[in-house]
Design a protein around this motif. Sequence first.
Motif, PDB file in Angstrom:
ATOM      1  N   GLY A 168       2.406 -66.341 -60.832  1.00 16.21           N
ATOM      2  CA  GLY A 168       1.673 -66.975 -61.915  1.00 16.21           C
ATOM      3  C   GLY A 168       0.951 -65.972 -62.784  1.00 16.21           C
ATOM      4  O   GLY A 168       0.966 -66.060 -64.005  1.00 16.21           O
ATOM      5  N   ILE A 169       0.296 -64.995 -62.141  1.00 20.51           N
ATOM      6  CA  ILE A 169      -0.469 -64.034 -62.907  1.00 20.51           C
ATOM      7  C   ILE A 169       0.433 -63.183 -63.770  1.00 20.51           C
ATOM      8  O   ILE A 169       0.068 -62.762 -64.866  1.00 20.51           O
TER       9      ILE A 169
ATOM     10  N   PRO B 265      -4.853 -66.575 -60.118  1.00 17.79           N
ATOM     11  CA  PRO B 265      -4.201 -67.728 -59.496  1.00 17.79           C
ATOM     12  C   PRO B 265      -5.063 -68.304 -58.383  1.00 17.79           C
ATOM     13  O   PRO B 265      -5.949 -67.631 -57.853  1.00 17.79           O
ATOM     14  N   ASP B 266      -4.793 -69.553 -58.040  1.00 21.84           N
ATOM     15  CA  ASP B 266      -5.540 -70.167 -56.944  1.00 21.84           C
ATOM     16  C   ASP B 266      -5.297 -69.412 -55.644  1.00 21.84           C
ATOM     17  O   ASP B 266      -6.197 -69.271 -54.819  1.00 21.84           O
ATOM     18  N   ASN B 267      -4.062 -68.967 -55.457  1.00 22.01           N
ATOM     19  CA  ASN B 267      -3.720 -68.207 -54.262  1.00 22.01           C
ATOM     20  C   ASN B 267      -3.800 -66.713 -54.584  1.00 22.01           C
ATOM     21  O   ASN B 267      -2.961 -66.186 -55.305  1.00 22.01           O
TER      22      ASN B 267
ATOM     23  N   ASP C  31      -0.764 -64.321 -54.410  1.00 24.38           N
ATOM     24  CA  ASP C  31       0.190 -64.210 -55.516  1.00 24.38           C
ATOM     25  C   ASP C  31      -0.187 -63.068 -56.449  1.00 24.38           C
ATOM     26  O   ASP C  31       0.675 -62.403 -57.025  1.00 24.38           O
ATOM     27  N   PHE C  32      -1.499 -62.863 -56.593  1.00 24.48           N
ATOM     28  CA  PHE C  32      -1.962 -61.792 -57.470  1.00 24.48           C
ATOM     29  C   PHE C  32      -1.726 -60.420 -56.848  1.00 24.48           C
ATOM     30  O   PHE C  32      -1.255 -59.492 -57.505  1.00 24.48           O
ATOM     31  N   TYR C  33      -2.025 -60.308 -55.565  1.00 23.67           N
ATOM     32  CA  TYR C  33      -1.925 -59.005 -54.923  1.00 23.67           C
ATOM     33  C   TYR C  33      -0.514 -58.658 -54.457  1.00 23.67           C
ATOM     34  O   TYR C  33      -0.134 -57.490 -54.424  1.00 23.67           O
ATOM     35  N   TYR C  34       0.273 -59.662 -54.060  1.00 23.17           N
ATOM     36  CA  TYR C  34       1.561 -59.381 -53.431  1.00 23.17           C
ATOM     37  C   TYR C  34       2.739 -60.069 -54.116  1.00 23.17           C
ATOM     38  O   TYR C  34       3.861 -60.014 -53.618  1.00 23.17           O
TER      39      TYR C  34
END
Length: 218
Positions: A2-3, A54-56, A59-62
């Motif tokens: 998402g990011i 993102p909420d999770n 998703d941003f880091y990995y």
Amino acid sequence: MGIIRRSFFFFFLSFFSFFFNDTATNEIYTLSLHDAFRSAVLCGVSSTFEDTLPDNRDDFYYGEFPEDFLWGVATSAHQIEGAWDVDGKGENIWDYWSHGGGFNLGNATADVACDSYHKYERDVEMLQELGVHFYRFSIAWSRILPDGTDGNINQAGIDYYNNLIDALIAAGIEPMITLFHWDLPQPLQEMGGFFNEDLVGYFADYARVCFREFGSKV
């Protein structure tokens, strides 16, 4: 994912400075842009950054980049080219400053640096190995116009950048040019540098030379 799909750029300005020399007193001054931009940039980034997380967080880091994501790398002329006085190149403010001594660890200079002036072909090969799509580099004003004016055009400098651009295109890498990366020709600095309004005209002349010589390729 998402990011990445939101395609935002996180730009952080901190302690970004440049130096100029007062030729009358031979004093070196540092002008910090940090205070000037801090409120506008950091306030804007803080709200944008929070809104796009993102909420999770995983998703941003990995998360993975999309298959059509385009990668690029960047350099600047003074940091990599070396050959500071080779083939007709003139002195710039960083040459003058570093040659004065006492400012850098071990009195280091960029006289050789990465020697990209002589090793640009290998540089392009390494860019291919990295798999990048774009290469952003800067042109050394004093390599094209040794004294900063278009009354003295250095063909060897023009040939160097044309050779680099041609090698990039042949390798399938799109060249992206920065005309000025804080390496003002020293003769223009001695005329007052950016405090002299005539610099606008000198830069326009320099830009016209670059557009004429490289504009059809980039």
